[in-house]
Design a protein around this motif. Structure first.
Motif, PDB file in Angstrom:
ATOM      1  N   GLU A 162       0.827  -1.212   0.000  1.00  0.00           N
ATOM      2  CA  GLU A 162       0.000   0.000   0.000  1.00  0.00           C
ATOM      3  C   GLU A 162       0.860   1.260   0.000  1.00  0.00           C
ATOM      4  O   GLU A 162       0.377   2.345   0.323  1.00  0.00           O
ATOM      5  CB  GLU A 162      -0.928  -0.004   1.217  1.00  0.00           C
ATOM      6  CG  GLU A 162      -1.962  -1.109   1.184  1.00  0.00           C
ATOM      7  CD  GLU A 162      -2.865  -1.073   2.396  1.00  0.00           C
ATOM      8  OE1 GLU A 162      -4.072  -0.867   2.202  1.00  0.00           O
ATOM      9  OE2 GLU A 162      -2.352  -1.227   3.520  1.00  0.00           O
ATOM     10  N   PHE A 163       2.148   1.116  -0.342  1.00  0.00           N
ATOM     11  CA  PHE A 163       3.066   2.249  -0.398  1.00  0.00           C
ATOM     12  C   PHE A 163       2.561   3.232  -1.457  1.00  0.00           C
ATOM     13  O   PHE A 163       2.077   2.823  -2.517  1.00  0.00           O
ATOM     14  CB  PHE A 163       4.472   1.752  -0.768  1.00  0.00           C
ATOM     15  CG  PHE A 163       5.564   2.728  -0.456  1.00  0.00           C
ATOM     16  CD1 PHE A 163       6.074   2.831   0.826  1.00  0.00           C
ATOM     17  CD2 PHE A 163       6.095   3.547  -1.444  1.00  0.00           C
ATOM     18  CE1 PHE A 163       7.104   3.731   1.122  1.00  0.00           C
ATOM     19  CE2 PHE A 163       7.111   4.452  -1.160  1.00  0.00           C
ATOM     20  CZ  PHE A 163       7.612   4.532   0.128  1.00  0.00           C
ATOM     21  N   PRO A 164       2.646   4.531  -1.177  1.00  0.00           N
ATOM     22  CA  PRO A 164       2.189   5.517  -2.170  1.00  0.00           C
ATOM     23  C   PRO A 164       2.908   5.327  -3.512  1.00  0.00           C
ATOM     24  O   PRO A 164       4.101   5.022  -3.549  1.00  0.00           O
ATOM     25  CB  PRO A 164       2.573   6.860  -1.541  1.00  0.00           C
ATOM     26  CG  PRO A 164       2.696   6.582  -0.081  1.00  0.00           C
ATOM     27  CD  PRO A 164       3.167   5.168   0.032  1.00  0.00           C
ATOM     28  N   ARG A 165       2.158   5.513  -4.603  1.00  0.00           N
ATOM     29  CA  ARG A 165       2.756   5.373  -5.932  1.00  0.00           C
ATOM     30  C   ARG A 165       3.866   6.395  -6.133  1.00  0.00           C
ATOM     31  O   ARG A 165       4.867   6.120  -6.783  1.00  0.00           O
ATOM     32  CB  ARG A 165       1.690   5.522  -7.010  1.00  0.00           C
ATOM     33  CG  ARG A 165       0.784   4.290  -7.089  1.00  0.00           C
ATOM     34  CD  ARG A 165      -0.247   4.360  -8.197  1.00  0.00           C
ATOM     35  NE  ARG A 165       0.294   4.825  -9.454  1.00  0.00           N
ATOM     36  CZ  ARG A 165      -0.343   5.678 -10.260  1.00  0.00           C
ATOM     37  NH1 ARG A 165      -1.527   6.152  -9.937  1.00  0.00           N
ATOM     38  NH2 ARG A 165       0.198   6.060 -11.390  1.00  0.00           N
ATOM     39  N   LYS A 166       3.676   7.587  -5.569  1.00  0.00           N
ATOM     40  CA  LYS A 166       4.671   8.650  -5.656  1.00  0.00           C
ATOM     41  C   LYS A 166       4.782   9.291  -4.283  1.00  0.00           C
ATOM     42  O   LYS A 166       3.772   9.630  -3.668  1.00  0.00           O
ATOM     43  CB  LYS A 166       4.239   9.676  -6.707  1.00  0.00           C
ATOM     44  CG  LYS A 166       5.234  10.760  -6.973  1.00  0.00           C
ATOM     45  CD  LYS A 166       6.395  10.241  -7.789  1.00  0.00           C
ATOM     46  CE  LYS A 166       7.373  11.357  -8.069  1.00  0.00           C
ATOM     47  NZ  LYS A 166       8.697  10.866  -8.392  1.00  0.00           N
ATOM     48  N   LEU A 167       6.025   9.452  -3.791  1.00  0.00           N
ATOM     49  CA  LEU A 167       6.291  10.023  -2.476  1.00  0.00           C
ATOM     50  C   LEU A 167       7.276  11.176  -2.634  1.00  0.00           C
ATOM     51  O   LEU A 167       8.337  11.008  -3.250  1.00  0.00           O
ATOM     52  CB  LEU A 167       6.878   8.948  -1.556  1.00  0.00           C
ATOM     53  CG  LEU A 167       7.421   9.383  -0.193  1.00  0.00           C
ATOM     54  CD1 LEU A 167       6.335  10.028   0.657  1.00  0.00           C
ATOM     55  CD2 LEU A 167       8.017   8.177   0.527  1.00  0.00           C
ATOM     56  N   ILE A 168       6.907  12.329  -2.096  1.00  0.00           N
ATOM     57  CA  ILE A 168       7.768  13.507  -2.171  1.00  0.00           C
ATOM     58  C   ILE A 168       7.872  14.122  -0.782  1.00  0.00           C
ATOM     59  O   ILE A 168       6.862  14.343  -0.116  1.00  0.00           O
ATOM     60  CB  ILE A 168       7.228  14.555  -3.165  1.00  0.00           C
ATOM     61  CG1 ILE A 168       7.122  13.946  -4.575  1.00  0.00           C
ATOM     62  CG2 ILE A 168       8.112  15.809  -3.174  1.00  0.00           C
ATOM     63  CD1 ILE A 168       6.444  14.837  -5.589  1.00  0.00           C
TER      64      ILE A 168
END
Length: 162
Positions: A108-114
């Motif tokens: 469930e890790f975010p598709r994009k992490l900033i």
């Protein structure tokens, strides 16, 4: 697209609370579409797991101690973010690091992490940001708004009422 802007930090320790101050300013000054959630994560850990799970984009605003000039702003992407938190830079990073690890394990890790990180000028007990913290908060807020716009989010300033 499911988007979350998460501000984390401790409001009792001056610039340590800058991430929370950024999301407060974002909500106060801008209108965002329904698919964008803004959360004050404070010093939370695993209790924000479900808020972060399966997001298309997660933007985290936080104070980051990096031995650079106070007020410096860092923007890190994807795998660089959890790697940063393994270096024990932020006082509450253990919670966020644990949450990110748990999300990886459950797919469930975010598709994009900033991460929009700001080098704090002061971590002294105070409910107010330092002068440098205030200046860098404004710049970091602009970065958050620009990142949202890069991902096609319509971010409009709220009208100022007298």
């Amino acid at each position: 697209m499911r988007i979350l802007v998460l501000g984390i930090g401790n409001l009792l320790l001056s610039d340590e609370g800058i991430g929370v101050r950024i999301v407060e300013a974002l909500e106060e000054r801008f209108s965002l579409p329904e698919n964008v959630d803004v959360i004050d994560g404070g010093t939370s850990g695993m209790e924000i797991l479900q808020d972060i799970a399966a997001r298309d984009l997660l933007i985290v605003a936080d104070a980051v101690r990096s031995n650079h000039k106070p007020g410096s702003i860092f923007i890190l992407h994807d795998d660089d973010v959890p790697a940063l938190f393994t270096q024990k830079i932020s006082p509450h990073q253990l919670g966020l690091s644990d949450v990110l690890m748990a999300l990886r394990m459950t797919d469930e890790f975010p598709r994009k992490l900033i991460l929009v990180g700001i080098e704090p000028a002061s971590l002294e007990p105070s409910m107010s940001l330092s002068d440098i913290g205030n200046q860098s908060m404004e710049i970091a807020l602009e970065h958050v708004v620009n990142i949202l716009r890069e991902y096609g989010v319509v971010v409009t300033p709220k009208e100022v009422t007298a």
